[in-house]
Design an enzyme around this catalytic site. Structure first.
Site, short mmCIF file in Angstrom:
data_model
loop_
_atom_site.label_atom_id
_atom_site.label_comp_id
_atom_site.label_asym_id
_atom_site.label_seq_id
_atom_site.Cartn_x
_atom_site.Cartn_y
_atom_site.Cartn_z
N PHE A 105 0.68 -1.23 0.16
CA PHE A 105 0.01 -0.20 -0.04
C PHE A 105 0.90 1.46 0.04
CE2 PHE A 105 1.02 -1.05 4.24
CZ PHE A 105 1.15 0.07 5.05
N CYS A 106 0.43 2.40 -0.25
CA CYS A 106 1.00 3.67 -0.40
C CYS A 106 -0.43 4.93 -0.34
CB CYS A 106 1.77 3.90 -1.40
SG CYS A 106 0.92 3.76 -3.25
N THR A 107 0.23 5.89 -0.43
CA THR A 107 -0.94 7.13 0.00
C THR A 107 -1.94 7.23 -0.94
OG1 THR A 107 1.33 8.41 0.66
CG2 THR A 107 -0.95 9.50 0.26
#
Length: 313
Positions: free
Chosen positions: A183-185
């Site tokens: 996951f990331c922003t």
């Protein structure tokens, strides 16, 4: 003021596509943004478009319509939130080699990418003991918030991620681990990180669709596995559940997020230094930063943005 009543619309967006001539897209896009009072940063590359912009609802809608009319951009991923005041100092449309820099030229998210997981299905995936959960963001982002049980690669730059994975792969996939969830922003870094893992022979690789921002928007706090706040690259600094503005401030010297403890430190001086960067600044540099901060406050009192504050997020 309720979040929905805040006056500024903020749009984080990205789209991987193949622009025949991305340089030709820059000037019309910049002209439209400036004409509509939109501020922020957009990146254009041969592989697509990425960035965050802010302004009036009408202005943002017009710019998004323009972007979605670009070749193969009709399905551009956009996440909307709100801010009490303009979170950017100016508008920039920059030409880049990559819209998110990984440094792996053969990785193409349009060719292969991981499986998308909707926010409401994410908790079940990352709670499975057979799943390795990896936060693909930089160390200072992870420090203020991440998902429970996620692995922090402790990278200072996304370009470090491929080497980190190659040296840790065997260890990460030991002990009965069968799949990788990342996951990331906003989702864009995972487009490349999952494509990269696919190229490394990992078939069961997943990523959070819409990123942390979509999760914080859609998943009720009572059901959430998110811990802390989410760093964003604008003057809001961090966001919480419901995409409400968080509690962190920004060091305008080193651009790192500061919590209550850091703001209370004797090494913190507004506009000059913080516990992260104080030791790396000479007294001469701190004097220059004090003067810049003084000029910024004077400009703000006159209702203007001082040029010294106009830096990349």
């Amino acid at each position: 003021m309720p979040e929905t009543d805040l006056p500024i619309c903020v749009a984080a967006l990205y789209n991987f596509t193949r622009f025949a001539d991305h340089t030709a897209l820059r000037d019309p896009l910049l002209a439209l943004c400036e004409a509509r009072g939109i501020k922020g940063t957009l990146l254009l590359a041969a592989e697509g478009i990425n960035g965050t912009i802010a302004g009036s609802d009408e202005g943002i809608a017009e710019v998004l319509a323009h972007i979605r009319a670009l070749p193969d951009c009709a399905e551009t991923d956009v996440k909307l939130s709100r801010a009490p005041k303009m979170p950017f100092f100016r508008m920039k449309v920059r030409l880049k080699r990559e819209i998110v820099t990984m440094g792996e030229p053969d990785i193409d998210p349009l060719e292969k990418v991981g499986h998308y997981v909707e926010p409401e299905e994410w908790n079940a995936l990352i709670s499975d003991p057979e799943t390795v959960v990896i936060d693909t963001r930089n160390d200072y982002e992870v420090a203020i918030g991440t998902f429970a049980g996620a692995i922090d690669p402790e990278t200072a730059s996304f370009t470090e991620f491929p080497d980190w994975w190659r040296t840790r792969q065997a260890q990460l996939l030991s002990g009965g681990k069968k799949r990788v969830a990342m996951f990331c922003t906003g989702g864009i870094r995972c487009e490349k990180s999952t494509a990269f893992l696919k190229s490394e022979g990992i078939d069961e690789v997943y990523h959070l669709k819409g990123g942390i921002l979509k999760y914080l928007e859609q998943v009720p706090e009572a059901e959430s596995l998110w811990q802390g706040e989410c760093f964003v690259f604008d003057q809001r600094v961090s966001l919480r559940h419901g995409l409400e503005q968080g509690t962190y401030a920004l060091c305008h010297s080193c651009r790192l997020p500061l919590g209550e403890e850091e703001l209370a430190s004797p090494l913190y001086e507004a506009g000059v230094s913080c516990p992260h960067c104080h030791a790396s600044r000479t007294e001469e540099q701190r004097a220059g930063l004090r003067e810049r901060h003084r000029q910024e406050k004077l400009a703000a009192a006159r209702g203007k943005a001082h040029i010294g504050a106009q830096r990349d997020p």
